[in-house]
Design an enzyme around this catalytic site. Structure first.
Site, mmCIF file in Angstrom:
data_model
loop_
_atom_site.group_PDB
_atom_site.id
_atom_site.type_symbol
_atom_site.label_atom_id
_atom_site.label_comp_id
_atom_site.label_asym_id
_atom_site.label_seq_id
_atom_site.Cartn_x
_atom_site.Cartn_y
_atom_site.Cartn_z
ATOM 1 C CG ASP A 75 -2.002 -0.984 1.220
ATOM 2 O OD1 ASP A 75 -1.993 -1.853 0.337
ATOM 3 O OD2 ASP A 75 -2.880 -0.905 2.100
ATOM 4 C CG ASP A 76 0.169 3.792 2.282
ATOM 5 O OD1 ASP A 76 -1.002 3.530 1.933
ATOM 6 O OD2 ASP A 76 0.517 3.897 3.467
ATOM 7 C CG HIS A 126 -4.455 2.591 -0.531
ATOM 8 N ND1 HIS A 126 -5.284 1.876 0.302
ATOM 9 C CD2 HIS A 126 -3.489 3.120 0.280
ATOM 10 C CE1 HIS A 126 -4.843 1.968 1.545
ATOM 11 N NE2 HIS A 126 -3.765 2.725 1.564
ATOM 12 C CG HIS A 130 -3.687 7.201 2.752
ATOM 13 N ND1 HIS A 130 -3.675 7.115 4.125
ATOM 14 C CD2 HIS A 130 -3.397 5.972 2.298
ATOM 15 C CE1 HIS A 130 -3.375 5.886 4.495
ATOM 16 N NE2 HIS A 130 -3.204 5.157 3.396
ATOM 17 C CG HIS A 221 2.290 0.082 4.466
ATOM 18 N ND1 HIS A 221 2.044 -0.826 5.463
ATOM 19 C CD2 HIS A 221 1.136 0.765 4.283
ATOM 20 C CE1 HIS A 221 0.789 -0.691 5.879
ATOM 21 N NE2 HIS A 221 0.212 0.271 5.184
HETATM 22 ZN ZN LIG Z 1 -2.573 3.238 3.166
#
Ligand SMILES: [Zn+2]
Length: 274
Positions: A75-76, A126, A130, A221
């Site tokens: 993620d991210d 995603h 955020h 991540h």
């Molecule tokens: Zn995230």
């Protein structure tokens, strides 16, 4: 095209049609693009294919499957330095993963997005910025999701087919709303190594391996160096348990995600056998 009209066509025909439309985006694979540049959209983004709703999946934490494979999810990102290192590692092990990208980051690093797709990985949604989506109204949630769908589509000629909410913060009602409105299932996770707390690479790898079982969805991540450095040990440990590595679409049995749409291919979940 309305969502309902899609169901009147043969699913394969719709998907292969998407592939034809996506060639403009795919042609840019491997080209060196300046930061911030995007492939011009040759065609408007079509709806997410109906195959996801055909399986009736609104939200999941792991996949019910007999397949001896897990989904590694990151993620991210994309992150300008850590994501390329991770891609090198995944290529070395010939393991495929799913990247739940933040739209703002995807817009900033289109060349990394291209590389993710070119190397056989999957991109998921995603959100754009955020936020804690559970605190937003439906209109704001859809704007967060739509902007990311659009930037991924414009950049690589393929659109995410699953969404992961930041912090996992999304109500059951919101998952149904997103599924009804955009045909996107909500993917949470079944294994959380808490890598963002930076417990150290060996601890992160151990936690990923310990949680691995068929159908597991493993969260990590790709914006943290120690997480990326944990991946070789995690892959080797998971493979030692007899498990391979599939993207989310593969683990769900939807086929291989990519710029030609979801392709129905059979074969091993990974080439890496330990
Ligand atoms: Zn995230």
């Amino acid at each position: 095209m309305s969502g309902d009209s899609v169901t009147k066509f043969d699913r394969r025909a719709v998907l292969s049609g998407m592939g034809a439309l996506c060639l403009g985006g795919a042609a840019h694979l491997g080209s060196s693009m300046p930061v911030g540049a995007q492939t011009a959209p040759a065609v408007p983004m079509p709806p997410v294919p109906r195959l996801t709703s055909a399986h009736g999946i609104v939200a999941l934490t792991s996949v019910q499957t007999n397949r001896a494979a897990v989904a590694l999810t990151f993620d991210d990102g994309p992150h300008p330095t850590h994501t390329p290192v991770l891609l090198d590692i995944l290529a070395q092990y010939r393991a495929r993963a799913t990247f739940y990208v933040i739209g703002q980051m995807a817009r900033r690093y289109p060349e990394i997005l291209h590389r993710i797709v070119a190397e056989g990985h999957e991109i998921g949604n995603h959100s754009w910025s955020h936020p804690t989506l559970s605190q937003l109204g439906d209109g704001a949630v859809l704007r967060e999701i739509d902007r990311t769908q659009e930037v991924v589509w414009r950049t690589v000629g393929a659109q995410p087919v699953t969404m992961r909410p930041p912090y996992g913060a999304f109500s059951r009602r919101q998952s149904h709303m997103l599924h009804d409105q955009r045909n996107l299932p909500t993917v949470i996770w079944s294994v959380d190594p808490q890598d963002w707390r930076r417990p150290g690479s060996s601890v992160v790898a151990d936690r990923m391996v310990r949680g691995a079982r068929p159908g597991a969805v493993i969260l990590a991540h790709d914006i943290h160096g120690p997480t990326v450095r944990a991946v070789p040990a995690a892959i080797e440990g998971i493979a030692a348990r007899g498990l391979g590595f599939a993207t989310m679409s593969e683990l769900l049995g939807w086929g291989r995600w990519g710029p030609r749409g979801l392709r129905y291919v059979s074969g091993p979940a990974t080439d890496y056998q330990g």
